[in-house]
Scaffold this motif. Structure first.
Motif, PDB file in Angstrom:
ATOM      1  N   MET A   1     -23.013 -16.244  28.047  1.00  0.00           N
ATOM      2  CA  MET A   1     -23.194 -16.354  29.494  1.00  0.00           C
ATOM      3  C   MET A   1     -23.962 -17.628  29.863  1.00  0.00           C
ATOM      4  O   MET A   1     -23.652 -18.290  30.860  1.00  0.00           O
ATOM      5  N   THR A   2     -24.946 -18.003  29.044  1.00  0.00           N
ATOM      6  CA  THR A   2     -25.724 -19.216  29.300  1.00  0.00           C
ATOM      7  C   THR A   2     -24.863 -20.461  29.146  1.00  0.00           C
ATOM      8  O   THR A   2     -24.909 -21.372  29.983  1.00  0.00           O
ATOM      9  N   ALA A   3     -24.053 -20.504  28.083  1.00  0.00           N
ATOM     10  CA  ALA A   3     -23.154 -21.643  27.873  1.00  0.00           C
ATOM     11  C   ALA A   3     -22.140 -21.737  28.996  1.00  0.00           C
ATOM     12  O   ALA A   3     -21.843 -22.829  29.506  1.00  0.00           O
ATOM     13  N   SER A   4     -21.595 -20.589  29.418  1.00  0.00           N
ATOM     14  CA  SER A   4     -20.599 -20.572  30.488  1.00  0.00           C
ATOM     15  C   SER A   4     -21.202 -21.036  31.807  1.00  0.00           C
ATOM     16  O   SER A   4     -20.572 -21.780  32.569  1.00  0.00           O
ATOM     17  N   LYS A   5     -22.450 -20.633  32.074  1.00  0.00           N
ATOM     18  CA  LYS A   5     -23.114 -21.046  33.310  1.00  0.00           C
ATOM     19  C   LYS A   5     -23.316 -22.557  33.347  1.00  0.00           C
ATOM     20  O   LYS A   5     -23.142 -23.198  34.384  1.00  0.00           O
ATOM     21  N   ALA A   6     -23.670 -23.134  32.207  1.00  0.00           N
ATOM     22  CA  ALA A   6     -23.851 -24.591  32.141  1.00  0.00           C
ATOM     23  C   ALA A   6     -22.533 -25.310  32.413  1.00  0.00           C
ATOM     24  O   ALA A   6     -22.487 -26.285  33.177  1.00  0.00           O
ATOM     25  N   MET A   7     -21.453 -24.833  31.812  1.00  0.00           N
ATOM     26  CA  MET A   7     -20.146 -25.449  32.029  1.00  0.00           C
ATOM     27  C   MET A   7     -19.698 -25.298  33.479  1.00  0.00           C
ATOM     28  O   MET A   7     -19.137 -26.225  34.070  1.00  0.00           O
ATOM     29  N   SER A   8     -19.955 -24.137  34.060  1.00  0.00           N
ATOM     30  CA  SER A   8     -19.582 -23.920  35.460  1.00  0.00           C
ATOM     31  C   SER A   8     -20.342 -24.859  36.383  1.00  0.00           C
ATOM     32  O   SER A   8     -19.790 -25.372  37.361  1.00  0.00           O
TER      33      SER A   8
ATOM     34  N   GLY B   1     -18.123 -31.703  39.580  1.00  0.00           N
ATOM     35  CA  GLY B   1     -17.023 -32.633  39.376  1.00  0.00           C
ATOM     36  C   GLY B   1     -17.102 -33.461  38.122  1.00  0.00           C
ATOM     37  O   GLY B   1     -16.332 -34.403  37.946  1.00  0.00           O
ATOM     38  N   LEU B   2     -18.022 -33.126  37.209  1.00  0.00           N
ATOM     39  CA  LEU B   2     -18.170 -33.905  35.984  1.00  0.00           C
ATOM     40  C   LEU B   2     -17.160 -33.502  34.916  1.00  0.00           C
ATOM     41  O   LEU B   2     -16.789 -34.314  34.074  1.00  0.00           O
ATOM     42  N   VAL B   3     -16.759 -32.230  34.921  1.00  0.00           N
ATOM     43  CA  VAL B   3     -15.798 -31.752  33.931  1.00  0.00           C
ATOM     44  C   VAL B   3     -14.723 -30.926  34.618  1.00  0.00           C
ATOM     45  O   VAL B   3     -14.900 -30.453  35.742  1.00  0.00           O
ATOM     46  N   THR B   4     -13.613 -30.766  33.920  1.00  0.00           N
ATOM     47  CA  THR B   4     -12.517 -29.924  34.391  1.00  0.00           C
ATOM     48  C   THR B   4     -12.277 -28.830  33.360  1.00  0.00           C
ATOM     49  O   THR B   4     -12.125 -29.113  32.172  1.00  0.00           O
ATOM     50  N   ARG B   5     -12.267 -27.592  33.830  1.00  0.00           N
ATOM     51  CA  ARG B   5     -12.042 -26.454  32.932  1.00  0.00           C
ATOM     52  C   ARG B   5     -10.598 -25.991  33.081  1.00  0.00           C
ATOM     53  O   ARG B   5     -10.120 -25.733  34.189  1.00  0.00           O
ATOM     54  N   ARG B   6      -9.895 -25.896  31.948  1.00  0.00           N
ATOM     55  CA  ARG B   6      -8.498 -25.495  31.955  1.00  0.00           C
ATOM     56  C   ARG B   6      -8.295 -24.347  30.978  1.00  0.00           C
ATOM     57  O   ARG B   6      -8.731 -24.423  29.830  1.00  0.00           O
TER      58      ARG B   6
END
Length: 235
Positions: A44-51, A57-62
């Motif tokens: 959950m912590t890793a996912s929150k950082a990615m979100s 707008g720094l990354v795109t999640r696909r």
């Protein structure tokens, strides 16, 4: 370690690699499982950082393809990062601390009307330290309509900028960067002679169109730099 601190650190580390050009647009980021192993955190912590990185707008999640460094739009200056001062200082291997110098709730002025729908703001003055030496002087206004929980937050425990990043993520930001000479009380706070070169970062942020904060951060000229890297979008 507090999970909020870890997710901010993950964001800061990835952001620094992107803005330095180490990770260019299209670069595939570590998976959540890899981040869990590297930082010793929960999924959950890793996912929150990615979100958080995706929201800025720094990354795109696909789905299935994973997370990649985004291709920013042409002339996008929004990729100048919003730094978490604590993470920035500790990332240099220095001890961070801060002192809340002043706090008051007041009516918003005419120039601040965009920030305060209910007409009230919190005005803060904070000094951040790195290994006990002044690192940045900060003056900040927080909207009590955009961030109502700020009225009861203890900014002596957690600096306002870190608190806002954790509690009221921004969706739009505006930066103004200026070279200035240290003057008056700011020069005294930073232990600088009058006229010493400084970098001033003025920032305004919104969440879904509602003003959240307006901040002025003044750094001694040799203490901080800002890097943004972007490319034109492909036709």
């Amino acid at each position: 370690m507090d999970m909020t601190v870890i997710h901010r650190r993950i964001e800061s580390d990835i952001e620094r690699r992107i803005l330095s050009g180490e990770w260019r647009p299209g670069h595939r980021l570590p998976t959540e499982s890899e981040l869990m192993a590297e930082y010793g955190c929960a999924r959950m912590t890793a996912s929150k950082a990615m979100s958080g990185l995706a929201a800025r707008g720094l990354v795109t999640r696909r789905r299935r393809a994973g997370t990649i460094v985004a291709h920013p739009p042409l002339h996008s200056a929004a990729l100048v990062a919003i730094p978490d001062i604590q993470v920035e200082v500790e990332g240099r291997g220095l001890a961070w601390s801060h002192r809340l110098l002043a706090r008051r709730v007041r009516a918003a002025g005419e120039a601040e009307a965009w920030l305060a729908e209910d007409g009230r703001v919190i005005e803060l003055e904070t000094l951040h330290f790195a290994d006990g030496s002044p690192f940045v002087h900060e003056r900040r206004l927080i909207s009590l309509s955009g961030a109502p929980e700020a009225e009861t937050a203890d900014f002596t425990e957690q600096a306002a900028g870190s608190w806002l990043l954790a509690h009221t993520p921004w969706t739009e930001a505006e930066h103004r960067i200026s070279a200035v000479g240290a003057t008056g009380e700011v020069a005294e706070r930073l232990l600088l002679p009058p006229g010493a070169p400084c970098l001033r970062l003025e920032r305004r942020t919104w969440r879904d169109g509602l003003g959240v904060t307006w901040a002025w951060q003044t750094f001694p000229g040799d203490a901080y730099d800002l890097v943004a890297r972007f490319q034109p979008t492909k036709a």
